[in-house]
Enzyme design. Structure first.
Site, PDB file in Angstrom:
ATOM      1  N   VAL A   9     -22.932  -3.914  19.061  1.00 21.86           N
ATOM      2  CA  VAL A   9     -23.259  -4.807  20.225  1.00 21.86           C
ATOM      3  C   VAL A   9     -24.462  -5.386  20.136  1.00 21.86           C
ATOM      4  O   VAL A   9     -25.633  -5.143  19.468  1.00 21.86           O
ATOM      5  CB  VAL A   9     -23.174  -3.959  21.608  1.00 21.86           C
ATOM      6  CG1 VAL A   9     -21.858  -3.252  21.743  1.00 21.86           C
ATOM      7  CG2 VAL A   9     -24.200  -2.691  21.420  1.00 21.86           C
ATOM      8  N   SER A  10     -24.400  -6.656  20.887  1.00 22.29           N
ATOM      9  CA  SER A  10     -25.674  -7.713  20.528  1.00 22.29           C
ATOM     10  C   SER A  10     -27.023  -7.147  21.227  1.00 22.29           C
ATOM     11  O   SER A  10     -28.197  -7.652  20.598  1.00 22.29           O
ATOM     12  CB  SER A  10     -25.270  -8.928  21.098  1.00 22.29           C
ATOM     13  OG  SER A  10     -24.132  -9.453  20.254  1.00 22.29           O
ATOM     14  N   SER A  11     -27.049  -6.300  22.191  1.00 15.65           N
ATOM     15  CA  SER A  11     -28.245  -5.933  22.902  1.00 15.65           C
ATOM     16  C   SER A  11     -27.889  -4.598  23.763  1.00 15.65           C
ATOM     17  O   SER A  11     -26.749  -4.216  23.811  1.00 15.65           O
ATOM     18  CB  SER A  11     -28.487  -7.036  24.245  1.00 15.65           C
ATOM     19  OG  SER A  11     -27.550  -7.126  25.067  1.00 15.65           O
ATOM     20  N   GLN A  14     -25.263  -4.262  26.466  1.00 13.58           N
ATOM     21  CA  GLN A  14     -23.890  -4.500  26.386  1.00 13.58           C
ATOM     22  C   GLN A  14     -23.261  -3.052  26.171  1.00 13.58           C
ATOM     23  O   GLN A  14     -23.749  -2.111  25.441  1.00 13.58           O
ATOM     24  CB  GLN A  14     -23.608  -5.234  25.200  1.00 13.58           C
ATOM     25  CG  GLN A  14     -23.883  -6.826  25.589  1.00 13.58           C
ATOM     26  CD  GLN A  14     -23.597  -7.663  24.435  1.00 13.58           C
ATOM     27  OE1 GLN A  14     -23.480  -7.305  23.264  1.00 13.58           O
ATOM     28  NE2 GLN A  14     -23.394  -8.925  24.783  1.00 13.58           N
TER      29      GLN A  14
END
Length: 204
Positions: A9-11, A14
Site C-alpha cells: 500500500v502506498s502509505s 491506506q
C-alpha cells in the site's frame, strides 16, 4: 514448493484488507505474506527485499495486481525477469489471469505473458505520472485562489504594534519581544516587514 504473497500500500493510512483477502483465498500462509507500506516508485522496500531473499526456484508468488509490485515501468520489467528467470519462481497476478507463469510455458504463452506485462507496467507508470501531474495542477490552482499550504501562519498578537514600538525604543530586548509574540526570530522579522509595509500603505 513454497507459496508466498506480496502486499503493498502506498502509505500507512491506506487499507491492505482487499489484497490480504485475495491472498488468503488462494491459501497463502499468513507467515509467508510480506507487506510494505510505501510508494511503488522503486523497489527499495525492506519487506520486498526480505521476500526476495527467501524465494527459491520453483516457489510461487501471488500478488493481487501488477501495480502492487510497482509503478515504475523499467523496474517492474527488471524485477519480473529477476524473479522468473534468475531465481526461477512462478508469479501469479490474481486480477490478470494471463499473467500466471505456471500457464503457457511454451513460446507463445511466454510471448503473451511478456506482452501483457509490458502493457500493464506501462499503464501503471503512466497512471502514476498522471496522478503527479493532476496533483501539481491542483496545487497550482489552489494557490491561484489564495489557498495556502503547509503550517498555518503564526498569529500576530493584538498589541503587535505596541510591542514593535517598545522594541524600537529599546524598552524591550529582542528575546522579550520573541517571547511575548511567541515567534521565532525569522518569523518576527517577516511579520515586522509585513507590519511596516501595511503601515506605509495606510499613510498613502
Amino acid at each position: 514448493m513454497n507459496i508466498y504473497g506480496y502486499v503493498r500500500v502506498s502509505s500507512t493510512d491506506q487499507n491492505e484488507d482487499r489484497q490480504m483477502v485475495a491472498l488468503r483465498e488462494v491459501d497463502v500462509p499468513e507467515k509467508n505474506i510480506f507487506m510494505d507500506k510505501q510508494s511503488g516508485k522503486d523497489f527499495d522496500r525492506p519487506n520486498y527485499k526480505k521476500l526476495v531473499r527467501k524465494l527459491k526456484a520453483g516457489d510461487l508468488l501471488y500478488i493481487l495486481s501488477i501495480d502492487r509490485l510497482g509503478r515504475n515501468y523499467e523496474e517492474i520489467q527488471k524485477q519480473w525477469r529477476v524473479l522468473t528467470k534468475e531465481i526461477g519462481i512462478d508469479i501469479c497476478v490474481l486480477d490478470m489471469p494471463l499473467l500466471d507463469t505456471r500457464n503457457g510455458k511454451d513460446l507463445m504463452g511466454t510471448f503473451i505473458a511478456d506482452l501483457v506485462l509490458q502493457i500493464l507496467s506501462f499503464v501503471a507508470q503512466s497512471e502514476r505520472e498522471n496522478i503527479k501531474k493532476r496533483q501539481a495542477e491542483g496545487i497550482a490552482a489552489a494557490k491561484a485562489k489564495g489557498i495556502k499550504f503547509g503550517r498555518p501562519e503564526k498569529a500576530v498578537p493584538d498589541d503587535f504594534g505596541k510591542i514593535v514600538k517598545a522594541w524600537e525604543q529599546k524598552k524591550l530586548s529582542l528575546a522579550e519581544v520573541l517571547k511575548q509574540c511567541n515567534m521565532s526570530e525569522a518569523t518576527f522579522y517577516r511579520r515586522l516587514r509585513e507590519y511596516r509595509l501595511l503601515q506605509a500603505k495606510k499613510k498613502v
